[in-house]
Structure formats: C-alpha cells, structure tokens
Design a protein around this motif. Structure first.
Motif, mmCIF file in Angstrom:
data_model
loop_
_atom_site.group_PDB
_atom_site.id
_atom_site.type_symbol
_atom_site.label_atom_id
_atom_site.label_comp_id
_atom_site.label_asym_id
_atom_site.label_seq_id
_atom_site.Cartn_x
_atom_site.Cartn_y
_atom_site.Cartn_z
ATOM 1 N N LYS A 156 -39.404 22.604 26.662
ATOM 2 C CA LYS A 156 -39.802 22.312 25.279
ATOM 3 C C LYS A 156 -41.228 22.787 25.008
ATOM 4 O O LYS A 156 -42.051 22.084 24.425
ATOM 5 N N ALA A 157 -41.492 24.019 25.473
ATOM 6 C CA ALA A 157 -42.840 24.576 25.364
ATOM 7 C C ALA A 157 -43.170 25.031 23.952
ATOM 8 O O ALA A 157 -44.346 25.168 23.598
ATOM 9 N N LEU A 158 -42.147 25.285 23.127
ATOM 10 C CA LEU A 158 -42.353 25.817 21.786
ATOM 11 C C LEU A 158 -41.599 24.997 20.753
ATOM 12 O O LEU A 158 -40.505 24.503 21.017
ATOM 13 N N GLN A 159 -42.185 24.877 19.583
ATOM 14 C CA GLN A 159 -41.472 24.307 18.452
ATOM 15 C C GLN A 159 -40.382 25.294 18.021
ATOM 16 O O GLN A 159 -40.453 26.490 18.323
ATOM 17 N N PRO A 160 -39.329 24.823 17.345
ATOM 18 C CA PRO A 160 -38.186 25.701 17.017
ATOM 19 C C PRO A 160 -38.570 27.012 16.344
ATOM 20 O O PRO A 160 -38.032 28.070 16.689
ATOM 21 N N LYS A 161 -39.479 26.986 15.378
ATOM 22 C CA LYS A 161 -39.866 28.213 14.681
ATOM 23 C C LYS A 161 -40.542 29.187 15.641
ATOM 24 O O LYS A 161 -40.275 30.394 15.632
ATOM 25 N N SER A 162 -41.416 28.666 16.499
ATOM 26 C CA SER A 162 -42.085 29.511 17.478
ATOM 27 C C SER A 162 -41.101 30.036 18.511
ATOM 28 O O SER A 162 -41.187 31.187 18.946
ATOM 29 N N GLN A 163 -40.145 29.193 18.914
ATOM 30 C CA GLN A 163 -39.150 29.610 19.901
ATOM 31 C C GLN A 163 -38.297 30.751 19.355
ATOM 32 O O GLN A 163 -37.979 31.717 20.073
ATOM 33 N N LYS A 164 -37.934 30.682 18.088
ATOM 34 C CA LYS A 164 -37.123 31.728 17.472
ATOM 35 C C LYS A 164 -37.882 33.053 17.489
ATOM 36 O O LYS A 164 -37.316 34.109 17.812
ATOM 37 N N ALA A 165 -39.169 33.014 17.160
ATOM 38 C CA ALA A 165 -39.985 34.232 17.187
ATOM 39 C C ALA A 165 -40.141 34.748 18.608
ATOM 40 O O ALA A 165 -40.078 35.954 18.855
ATOM 41 N N PHE A 166 -40.346 33.848 19.553
ATOM 42 C CA PHE A 166 -40.496 34.214 20.964
ATOM 43 C C PHE A 166 -39.239 34.916 21.464
ATOM 44 O O PHE A 166 -39.313 35.930 22.162
ATOM 45 N N ASP A 167 -38.084 34.398 21.095
ATOM 46 C CA ASP A 167 -36.817 34.963 21.559
ATOM 47 C C ASP A 167 -36.590 36.384 21.052
ATOM 48 O O ASP A 167 -35.865 37.167 21.682
ATOM 49 N N ARG A 168 -37.211 36.739 19.932
ATOM 50 C CA ARG A 168 -37.060 38.089 19.404
ATOM 51 C C ARG A 168 -37.690 39.124 20.334
ATOM 52 O O ARG A 168 -37.394 40.319 20.219
ATOM 53 N N GLY A 169 -38.524 38.669 21.263
ATOM 54 C CA GLY A 169 -39.096 39.577 22.242
ATOM 55 C C GLY A 169 -38.081 40.082 23.253
ATOM 56 O O GLY A 169 -38.345 41.067 23.942
ATOM 57 N N ARG A 170 -36.959 39.406 23.395
ATOM 58 C CA ARG A 170 -35.868 39.810 24.297
ATOM 59 C C ARG A 170 -36.394 40.096 25.711
ATOM 60 O O ARG A 170 -36.194 41.174 26.271
ATOM 61 N N PHE A 171 -37.038 39.096 26.288
ATOM 62 C CA PHE A 171 -37.675 39.273 27.588
ATOM 63 C C PHE A 171 -36.651 39.402 28.720
ATOM 64 O O PHE A 171 -36.922 40.015 29.748
#
Length: 358
Positions: A49-64
């Motif tokens: 739970k390192a990121l709030q939902p909005k931040s997590q969605k943006a983070f996931d767009r990085g496709r790490f």
C-alpha cells in the motif's frame, strides 16, 4: 557535432529523436513468463500500500514488468519474478527520491541499506514503507540467489542509493553539471548495476572476475549507453516539469550553448562512440577457464541485451511518451511539452499521496 545524427528541428515546438540502436547487434526479445509473473509481481507490490490509488494507476503506466521481461528474456520463472519485483522497487525509490531534498534522500538510503543487510529483522514501527519493501524483496530473492550475486548486489545497491543523495543536493542547489561531471554522478544514479542483479542469480562469478578492470569497463560502457537512451527519452517529460538539470541533454545544451536538436545529435554521436568501445572491449576479456568464461559470457550478453530492452521499453511503456510511443518511434518527431506548474509529490506516513506525473 556528429553529422550522422544532425537533423534540424521541424519547428520550435518539436525535436527529432535519434535512432541510437539502428546498428545494435542485440535484437528485441521478451520473456515467455511475462503475463503470468508480471501479474504476480503487481499483486506483490500492492500488498505494501505504498501508493494511493491515483498514484498507483500512474505508476502502473510505466509497465515496469515489461522492462523486466525485455531485460531478462531467458530468466527462470522464479528469477523473473525477482526481476519484476526489483524493477518496481527501484522505480518506486526513484519516484520517492526525485522529490526529496538531500536530507530526506539520505534517510531513504540509510533505511534501504539497513533493510538490505538485515532482511530477516522486523522494521521499526512507523518507518517509511521503503524499509519493508527492500527487506521483503531481499528476504524472498536470496532464497534462490547465488552467494556471489548477493555480495555484488548489496554493494551495487548501496553505491547507487547513496549517489542519489548527490542528485538531490544538486537539485536543492539548482546545479547543472558539465557533461563529464554529470556522467560521473549519473553512472551511479541510473541504477544499472543493481538492475543487472537478476542476471547473476544463477551464476557464481568470482569477485576477481566481476571487479576485473576489463569487465568493470564493459559494465560502465553499457551503463553509459543506457544513460544516453534514458536521458534522450526522458528529456521532454523532465523539461516540462522543471526537473531537467539531471539529464545529459541539458548538460550538453549548457556546455555547448546549443538547442535541443543539436544536443540530441551530440548524444547520439556519443552513443555511437561508446557502442564501438563496448564491442571492441569484448575482444579484450581475459579467460578464467571454461566454467567461469561461460558464466561471464552469459552475464555480458545479458547486460548488452539490457540496452535494447531499455530502448524498446521507452517506447512501449507510457512513462516518457504517454500513449504516443509507437507513433514517435515511427516518425522520430517529438512535440515539445509545455512547462507545467510545480506539483511535487507529498510524502506522508511513508505514502506518496499526490499523483505521479508520467
């Protein structure tokens, strides 16, 4: 300037993105475990739970996970999971420290290194989430890691994360370094050496081989190629958010008093030079006998593939070009993003609560 890459801007609002890997011998490849294992890694990261939902969605767009799949196409399923988790961990640290001052970056570094060295020790109550992320990642990874890979990763991770403090101090002071000074810092902050760790998980490369001057130089060359491609890809995003000083393109523009198109051409020409040095440097690798030579060849082939992986991921994720990656890869023309108003991340209780700009 380097003539092969010297192409003028179409307009003041666009620039040309050079094709730096037109002659790179390693083709794009991808792990057969990508879909299944990346989903497991995404679930692994969400548990913190390192990121709030909005931040997590943006983070996931990085496709790490895609970056891991491109970088480690021959890894076993177990080691590929470690690679996916590592990419998420390193990019989370990058996001977190990109908006930290030097004092906060040092706190992150101290916590992360302590967690790495004590993977079976519970983290203190109330500590930022990075401590538990690092601890949990390393406790799981070492279950299938060679002794040599563990030694090398602990050193390379510490070298990387303590160099991030220098980047933060430069940001605090608004410093733009010369090309030479910038690259000296960037070789550390780019985090290539710890990122290469999954290649070593099944290998036992002795210290005298891993740290041999010829091998170290080859790793440095690969790091520089990744730096150049990363900074070319990320420049537009970083200049729009006012965070472009820690970027090779900015350093070139300042040092040579040139525009972005000429700086891109210089960087691409420098890329050509480093490519040649790496290819020629492979011929100078000493022999340590068939067992070690086979392992070292596997490792060097893996880091060379990383250059292609990083380049391809830059277009296939949304981190640098949004949803226009395939179009920009085809046309090479990049619309210059307008400058945005500062909107820094906010660190609170170990959670980034503002959205992450992608």
């Amino acid at each position: 300037m380097h003539r092969r890459h010297q192409i003028m801007l179409d307009t003041a609002m666009t620039f040309y993105l050079p094709d730096t890997l037109a002659r790179w011998p390693w083709p794009r490849t991808i792990s057969p475990h990508f879909g299944k294992v990346d989903a497991a890694s995404a679930a692994w990261f969400l548990q913190f739970k390192a990121l709030q939902p909005k931040s997590q969605k943006a983070f996931d767009r990085g496709r790490f996970g895609l970056l891991a799949a491109l970088a480690f196409p021959r890894a076993s399923e177990e080691h590929f999971l470690a690679a996916c988790n590592l990419m998420r961990l390193l990019f989370f640290i990058d996001e977190y420290t990109d908006v930290s001052d030097a004092a906060a970056a040092r706190e992150v570094a101290d916590i992360a290194v302590d967690a790495l060295k004590n993977p079976h020790k519970a983290r203190p109550e109330g500590e930022i989430v990075i401590g538990e992320l690092v601890r949990k990642f390393w406790a799981e990874t070492i279950e299938s890691a060679s002794a040599a890979s563990q030694r090398h990763f602990i050193k390379q991770f510490a070298d990387y994360i303590y160099m991030v403090i220098t980047e933060a101090a430069d940001r605090d002071a608004g410093i733009c370094r010369t090309i030479e000074d910038y690259l000296a810092v960037r070789r550390g902050t780019v985090a290539t050496r710890p990122s290469f760790m999954p290649l070593e998980l099944p290998l036992e490369i002795p210290d005298e081989v891993y740290f041999h001057p010829v091998v170290t130089k080859l790793i440095d060359y690969i790091s520089e190629l990744i730096i150049i491609d990363n900074d070319i890809a990320s420049y537009n995003r970083e200049q729009s958010t006012g965070d472009e000083n820690h970027n090779l393109i900015t350093a070139v523009m300042h040092q040579f008093n040139c525009d972005v198109g000429s700086a891109m051409a210089w960087a691409a020409g420098y890329h050509d030079e480093i490519e040649g040095k790496f290819i020629n440097g492979l011929k100078a690798v000493p022999s340590w006998g068939p067992v070690i030579d086979k392992q070292l060849h596997e490792y060097l082939d893996g880091i060379a593939n990383w250059v292609q992986a990083n380049y391809s991921w830059g277009f296939e994720s949304e981190r640098y070009h949004g949803t226009r990656g395939s179009e920009i890869q085809r046309t090479r023309i990049v619309p210059l993003l307008p400058r945005e108003k500062p909107n820094p991340e906010v660190h609170k209780d170990g959670v980034i609560v503002a959205s992450i700009d992608m």
